[in-house]
Design a protein around this motif. Structure first.
Motif, PDB file in Angstrom:
ATOM      1  N   THR A   9      53.495  31.031  52.319  1.00  0.00           N
ATOM      2  CA  THR A   9      52.506  30.190  51.669  1.00  0.00           C
ATOM      3  C   THR A   9      51.172  30.118  52.401  1.00  0.00           C
ATOM      4  N   ILE A 100      45.187  25.137  41.940  1.00  0.00           N
ATOM      5  CA  ILE A 100      45.282  26.506  42.441  1.00  0.00           C
ATOM      6  C   ILE A 100      43.911  27.152  42.274  1.00  0.00           C
ATOM      7  N   ASP A 101      43.670  28.227  42.993  1.00  0.00           N
ATOM      8  CA  ASP A 101      42.384  28.912  42.924  1.00  0.00           C
ATOM      9  C   ASP A 101      42.405  30.103  41.970  1.00  0.00           C
ATOM     10  N   GLN A 102      43.560  30.422  41.461  1.00  0.00           N
ATOM     11  CA  GLN A 102      43.692  31.603  40.614  1.00  0.00           C
ATOM     12  C   GLN A 102      43.632  31.209  39.151  1.00  0.00           C
ATOM     13  N   THR A 111      41.572  39.728  39.867  1.00  0.00           N
ATOM     14  CA  THR A 111      41.954  38.331  39.961  1.00  0.00           C
ATOM     15  C   THR A 111      41.888  37.871  41.413  1.00  0.00           C
ATOM     16  N   LYS A 113      43.179  36.710  44.708  1.00  0.00           N
ATOM     17  CA  LYS A 113      44.489  36.886  45.321  1.00  0.00           C
ATOM     18  C   LYS A 113      44.645  36.090  46.605  1.00  0.00           C
ATOM     19  N   SER A 154      46.073  32.702  46.485  1.00  0.00           N
ATOM     20  CA  SER A 154      45.303  31.848  45.573  1.00  0.00           C
ATOM     21  C   SER A 154      46.167  31.137  44.550  1.00  0.00           C
ATOM     22  N   TRP A 155      47.426  31.539  44.419  1.00  0.00           N
ATOM     23  CA  TRP A 155      48.349  30.859  43.499  1.00  0.00           C
ATOM     24  C   TRP A 155      49.058  29.672  44.144  1.00  0.00           C
ATOM     25  N   TRP A 174      37.221  33.372  48.457  1.00  0.00           N
ATOM     26  CA  TRP A 174      38.335  34.016  47.772  1.00  0.00           C
ATOM     27  C   TRP A 174      38.105  35.513  47.769  1.00  0.00           C
ATOM     28  N   GLN A 179      45.082  43.025  39.278  1.00  0.00           N
ATOM     29  CA  GLN A 179      46.087  42.011  38.939  1.00  0.00           C
ATOM     30  C   GLN A 179      47.433  42.390  39.546  1.00  0.00           C
TER      31      GLN A 179
END
Length: 181
Positions: A9, A100-102, A111, A113, A154-155, A174, A179
């Protein structure tokens, strides 16, 4: 021993930047033209922010940290910064709730990541950086002081708790890539 993907994480570090560099970064942050922070998903956010161009010397430091973290730990297929560098300012009672940042992307678009949050100062109270660990469903406070950073996918769900006194400055960036497949 196997490591579950979801257990990876974050990676964080205590300060290694010289005080003179942190002081210069803080002065740059304080001189920004701050606007009300907005989110596209309506999440709770009461901070203000401004932006640094990705060709600034400060962006070079963040880029180096992120590339090293990716090489040593995450091993994602990355291309470059997905946006300019966000300078976020949290004053008393300001926060950024769980998010989340994604964001969803169209097919064949890059995307986000990998995310980084680097704490610029620590002369404030509150404002703890937390991530949510989906494996054990627990909130984890990342210990941070001026110059500390956390690099994470980022998730990963994360937040900044309300600042109770003083002003908290952080740099957020970021990196994107193709993807996930």
């Amino acid at each position: 021993m196997k490591t579950c993907f979801a257990e990876r994480t974050c990676i964080h570090s205590t300060p290694y930047l010289p005080k003179s560099i942190l002081d210069e970064i803080l002065e740059t942050c304080k001189s920004g033209d701050y606007q009300s922070s907005e989110t596209g998903d309506g999440k709770s956010r009461s901070s203000t922010n401004c932006w640094l161009y990705v060709d600034s010397w400060i962006a070079g430091i963040l880029h180096n940290i992120m590339i090293n973290a990716n090489t040593d730990y995450f091993n994602y297929d990355l291309v470059h910064f997905s946006d300019n560098i966000q300078v976020t300012k949290y004053e008393e009672n300001q926060e950024y709730g769980w998010h989340i940042d994604q964001a969803p992307k169209e097919p064949n678009q890059r995307t986000r990541k990998l995310s980084i949050s680097l704490l610029v100062n620590d002369d404030f109270e509150g404002g703890e950086f937390e991530i949510y660990n989906p494996v054990n469903q627990r909130q984890i406070t990342i210990p941070m002081e001026a110059g500390s950073y956390c690099v994470f996918p980022s998730w990963v769900v994360h937040r900044v708790k309300p600042v109770t006194s003083g002003t908290r400055y952080s740099l957020v960036a970021w990196m994107d890539g193709p993807q996930f497949r």
